[in-house]
Design an enzyme around this catalytic site. Structure first.
Site, PDB file in Angstrom:
ATOM      1  N   GLY A  35       0.827  -1.207   0.000  1.00 12.51           N
ATOM      2  CA  GLY A  35       0.000   0.000   0.000  1.00 12.51           C
ATOM      3  C   GLY A  35       0.856   1.250   0.000  1.00 12.51           C
ATOM      4  O   GLY A  35       1.159   1.810   1.060  1.00 12.51           O
ATOM      5  N   TYR A  36       1.295   1.660  -1.165  1.00 11.57           N
ATOM      6  CA  TYR A  36       2.110   2.875  -1.279  1.00 11.57           C
ATOM      7  C   TYR A  36       1.331   4.003  -1.975  1.00 11.57           C
ATOM      8  O   TYR A  36       0.989   5.002  -1.364  1.00 11.57           O
ATOM      9  CB  TYR A  36       3.412   2.595  -2.059  1.00 11.57           C
ATOM     10  N   SER A  37       1.044   3.845  -3.279  1.00 15.26           N
ATOM     11  CA  SER A  37       0.432   4.934  -4.054  1.00 15.26           C
ATOM     12  C   SER A  37      -0.940   5.335  -3.522  1.00 15.26           C
ATOM     13  O   SER A  37      -1.677   4.508  -2.988  1.00 15.26           O
ATOM     14  CB  SER A  37       0.249   4.505  -5.511  1.00 15.26           C
ATOM     15  N   SER A  82      -1.701  -3.541  -6.650  1.00 17.62           N
ATOM     16  CA  SER A  82      -1.662  -4.786  -7.422  1.00 17.62           C
ATOM     17  C   SER A  82      -1.923  -5.971  -6.503  1.00 17.62           C
ATOM     18  O   SER A  82      -1.315  -6.089  -5.445  1.00 17.62           O
ATOM     19  CB  SER A  82      -0.295  -4.953  -8.080  1.00 17.62           C
ATOM     20  N   GLU A  91      19.331  -5.564  -4.701  1.00 19.59           N
ATOM     21  CA  GLU A  91      18.076  -6.305  -4.657  1.00 19.59           C
ATOM     22  C   GLU A  91      17.118  -5.824  -5.748  1.00 19.59           C
ATOM     23  O   GLU A  91      16.090  -6.428  -5.976  1.00 19.59           O
ATOM     24  CB  GLU A  91      17.438  -6.167  -3.270  1.00 19.59           C
TER      25      GLU A  91
END
Lengths: 398, 382
Positions: A126-128, A160, A244
């Protein structure tokens, strides 16, 4: 990826053998036809990898990993992607796992890492937010402290896989009165399917379901579920090491598309000639193949640098952007190869029965849909423009 | 062209007015979601406007306009993402019937097209001929020279599901690849031996794969002369190339307008994203690709009635330029919007999908580059 030593070659052979023996035929067929895997199929495949000890080989041994050197991880990812195996759940293995290992508490590690390896949890990110895309630090989903809990309100978007997930790691605003980056905290939402959380699907332009919008209404999250200190969530999220991010170019998957283009072009005809034998198609294909080789060689060089003990900086941020560009070019070529059969809507063709009148080859059906999906690659996870800005600033000093 | 005459301005304004009334993005979406197809009510409106006979003769009820006026209408269709089968029925079907059918057949069918009572499909593509109109395995055989039996498989035939009649391209003599020996027949879609599987295309229009098995036809059903169907088909398809390129111009215009508006309102990092020079430069590239598309459509219109070689060369040149512009503007329209551009609920992606379809229909830029190479040489040699 190239093999450096005989041992590497032996390892690659071992991976190939494992895939040959363990990758079920029906999934292999699905991959050949470009069909998507169900949640259950993905989980079953993850369990097989986990039994083999190859689900999270880059993690330290004490947390269930193998502590593999960087290039072995790429050999594995290469072979899995080329064979068309369901892609490893990146939010689980490459994001929240390493973040918890580096920044989590011992309790958090003990609670979550085993559940990732046993495939009990499916994490989403849960970023944007609606007003905060490229400028992520401006996010405004609010978490207010209430005793031993945070109360979370707000909304996340372009999430997503939220419709498959039972856990979410997210960035929330805990202090609105400081510089944007300094008032963000990193929270783990345990009960993602619980009260106060709703998930709205946002279909792609090809009507495939990847994106969602997630709404939080007075969602209670224990303070113990915060990773890092309060208001230091930005640093936690940024802590993933650049090596990474070497997998971000997803070149092995692109190579699979390229092989697919060759196989389709060996069959489809243009003016009585096989497409692969026409000058125009062959040259378009070769150019894309050389694009891909140049990118693979660059990643190989970066991996060798990491193995030699060098720390990579922002140069890795362009890998994803370039990788996406090459993949998009190949997706365009593939759907162009289908000619008129690049036009039908895939879901309608899936519904066509065996005995019905349909003359298009089965492996052409999803090519246009894949082309539309591929456009998201230069937007999700930081747009191509943002990656270029980072490179201009940090690598070139502009 | 594009500098409209008074007559053209009238068509443009009336089209804009009607489509703004009945063809808002949300109206279109809900119609498509409820029926999965185009709307007969909308088709009636088109008939009442006189559009279904825009280029057809006055004695069948048409208004006998030229390609320039058709393009004015097509541009508005592009701006509103019209899914009604105007191209297969009126443009392709009308053109072929007008120029090739027996007099009484043409009169009857064209009048029905104009009144909105006849739907046409033109079946020329096959799974192994890619975009080549001179290659097909569908055959029409005859033992007496007056009745024919048609057998073969046609792919992605626009509007076949709704069609009352199908114009089918067949080989009647000669070898695969030869222009001579191709014959076009008009058959009823409900003829014995015709079976089909319809499906939607990615842009919301529909098509079908159609099988013909011993389908009966006679001399009366020929469009053009026996063995001489190639040139009528090729010129009708060139005509449709120009019409759909004008449609693409309309769709590209809307993407440019939506994207410019978005760049002027969306803020990130405390400023409008349109202030970023990198994005400005990209918009300028897109803008010029659209300008060149407009120019090429206008140029191609002027050669539709010229010598065959010149027509083929310039129509193909136009298809290359407009097809490239369509992909560039469609892709960048999505990219510059960011994630919202990827969603089904937002219009820009629908314009992109329509542009990809138009880019492919009647031959993609790679195909037309080859065709340009062949006919531009021939045209220069003359």
């Amino acid at each position: 990826m190239h093999d450096i030593t005989a041992e590497d070659a032996k390892f690659r052979h071992e991976v190939k053998t494992f895939i040959r023996d363990s990758f079920p035929d029906e999934l292999k067929r699905k991959a050949e036809l470009g069909r998507s895997f169900s949640r259950e199929e993905q989980i079953d495949w993850h369990k097989r990898l986990s039994e083999q000890g190859w689900l999270a080989p880059a993690w330290p041994v004490e947390y269930g990993g193998r502590d593999w050197p960087a290039h072995w991880r790429y050999i594995l990812e290469d072979e899995l992607a080329i064979a068309g195996c369901p892609p490893t759940l990146s939010f689980n293995i490459n994001m929240i796992g390493p973040i918890l290992i580096a920044q989590g508490t011992e309790e958090q590690r003990a609670k979550y890492l085993p559940r990732i390896l046993s495939c009990e949890d499916w994490w989403c990110q849960g970023y944007s937010e609606p007003g905060s895309g490229s400028d992520l630090a401006s996010l405004s989903t609010r978490a207010v402290r209430d005793g031993g809990e945070y109360i979370v309100n707000g909304s996340k978007i372009w999430t997503s896989g939220a419709h498959h997930a039972n856990k979410m790691f997210c960035l929330v605003r805990t202090d609105p009165n400081v510089k944007p980056q300094e008032g963000i905290s990193f929270l783990l939402i345990d009960d993602f399917n619980g009260p106060g959380i709703s998930v709205r699907p946002i279909p792609f332009i090809n009507e495939r379901h990847v994106f969602n919008q997630v709404f939080f209404e007075d969602v209670r999250v224990p303070v113990a579920n915060r990773v890092g200190n309060e208001n230091e969530g930005w640093t936690v999220a940024k802590s993933l090491l650049s090596h990474e991010r070497l997998g971000g170019a997803r070149t092995a998957e692109t190579r699979r598309y390229l092989e697919n283009a060759k196989s389709i072009a060996s069959r489809e005809l243009d003016g009585g000639e096989r497409l692969i034998d026409t000058d125009w198609f062959a040259r378009r294909l070769w150019r894309l193949e050389i694009d891909l080789i140049a990118l693979e060689q660059t990643i190989f060089r970066f991996v060798s640098d990491v193995m030699a003990g060098k720390t990579l900086g922002a140069e890795t941020s362009l890998l994803k952007a370039r990788g996406t560009e090459v993949r998009q070019g190949i997706c365009d070529l593939l759907s162009d190869a289908a000619g008129y059969y690049g036009l039908p809507f895939e879901q309608d063709v899936f519904a066509v029965e065996q005995d019905e009148t349909y003359f298009g080859a089965e492996d052409l059906v999803t090519l246009a849909g894949e082309r539309y999906s591929s456009r998201g690659g230069s937007i999700a996870g930081g747009t191509a423009e943002v990656q270029a800005m980072v490179t201009a600033k940090r690598v070139l000093g502009l | 062209m594009w500098e409209y005459t008074d007559e053209q301005r009238l068509i443009d304004e009336s089209a804009a007015k009607l489509l703004e009334r009945i063809y808002q993005f949300e109206d279109r979406k809900s119609r498509l979601e409820s029926t999965g197809s185009w709307s007969h009510t909308v088709w009636r409106e088109f008939a009442e406007m006189g559009w279904l006979g825009i280029h057809l003769p006055e004695d069948v009820g048409g208004i006998a306009q030229n390609i320039e006026e058709v393009a004015v209408l097509m541009r508005q269709f592009g701006r509103h993402l019209v899914v009604e089968p105007f191209v297969p029925t009126t443009v392709l079907g009308g053109h072929l019937l007008m120029n090739g059918a027996a007099f009484h057949v043409a009169q009857e069918r064209l009048a029905a097209i104009v009144s909105g009572d006849c739907q046409v499909a033109v079946a020329f593509s096959e799974s192994s001929n890619r975009f080549h109109l001179n290659r097909m395995s569908t055959r029409a055989t005859s033992s007496n020279g007056s009745t024919f039996s048609i057998s073969g498989d046609k792919s992605v035939v626009l509007n076949a599901k709704s069609a009352d009649v199908i114009i089918v391209a067949t080989r009647t003599s000669g070898a695969d690849g030869e222009e001579r020996g191709i014959s076009l027949f008009l058959v009823r879609a409900d003829s014995p031996g015709v079976t089909m599987t319809p499906y939607r295309l990615n842009d919301g229009t529909h098509a079908a794969d159609v099988a013909f098995r011993d389908v009966h036809a006679t001399n009366e059903d020929l469009i053009g002369k026996l063995d001489e169907g190639f040139e009528p088909l090729d010129s009708a398809v060139d005509y449709a190339c120009v019409a759909t390129a004008a449609e693409a111009v309309g769709a590209m215009e809307v993407i440019m307008e939506m994207t410019a508006e978005y760049l002027k309102t969306r803020e990130q990092f405390g400023r409008l994203i349109g202030r970023n020079q990198a994005l400005q430069f990209r918009m300028v590239d897109m803008h010029f690709a659209l300008e060149e598309s407009r120019s090429m459509v206008a140029a191609a219109m002027r050669v539709l009635d010229a010598a065959t070689q010149s027509r083929r060369a310039l129509v193909s040149a136009m298809k290359v330029r407009v097809g490239d512009a369509a992909r560039k503007i469609g892709q960048q329209g999505v990219q510059l919007h960011g994630a919202i551009g990827m969603t089904d609920e937002y219009a820009v992606g629908h314009y992109y999908k329509r542009l990809e379809t138009l880019r492919t229909l009647f031959g993609d830029p790679d195909h037309h580059l080859g065709r340009y190479g062949i006919w531009s040489q021939t045209a220069n040699d003359r």
